[in-house]
Design an enzyme around this catalytic site. Structure first.
Site, PDB file in Angstrom:
ATOM      1  CB  CYS A  66      21.964  38.817 -11.557  1.00 38.82           C
ATOM      2  SG  CYS A  66      22.297  37.138 -11.046  1.00 38.82           S
ATOM      3  CB  CYS A 104      23.213  38.328  -8.197  1.00 38.31           C
ATOM      4  SG  CYS A 104      24.106  37.825  -9.674  1.00 38.31           S
TER       5      CYS A 104
END
Length: 137
Positions: A51, A54
């Site tokens: 991600c 993230c």
């Protein structure tokens, strides 16, 4: 030798004082107990390694001193990889559908707030503050 130890101690103390967000290690149960012991909420970063947002949060936002000062003082902070170990169960338990998802849990593990997606430091701090202000203690 004593001077070298003093320099090392001073550098360590400085680094600890000027750090970003500290993420505690442990199981969800252990982290909830720690939050209860400290009379704080548990902040949980549920992430995936692939991600992009993230990774940005982990590398650029959480290490910032201003984020650490607020999060370390008011929350017990934890991270769970949603695709490994207990993180899989955490993601299921809290119905995490997108990454990153940030959960704020009371000491019983009840969700009291959720933020989905990354943000710059100031906006993220503000979003967490709003969640905390809306919780009845």
């Amino acid at each position: 030798m004593t001077a070298a130890l003093l320099v090392l101690f001073a550098a360590t103390a400085f680094a600890q004082k000027n750090q970003g967000t500290v993420f505690e290690k442990g199981t969800l149960k252990e982290l909830l107990a720690l939050a209860d012991e400290q009379d704080k909420y548990l902040f949980v970063d549920v992430y995936a390694t692939w991600c992009g947002p993230c990774q940005i949060m982990a590398k650029q936002i959480f290490p910032q001193q201003k984020v650490g000062e607020i999060f370390n003082k008011t929350l017990v902070n934890a991270k769970f990889n949603a695709e490994k170990g207990e993180g899989v169960d955490v993601a299921k338990r809290y119905s995490v559908k997108a990454y990153p998802t940030f959960l704020i849990l009371d000491s019983d593990g009840e969700e009291v707030g959720r933020i989905v997606g990354g943000a710059d430091a100031d906006r993220f701090i503000e979003e967490v503050r709003k969640v905390l202000e809306n919780i009845e203690r």
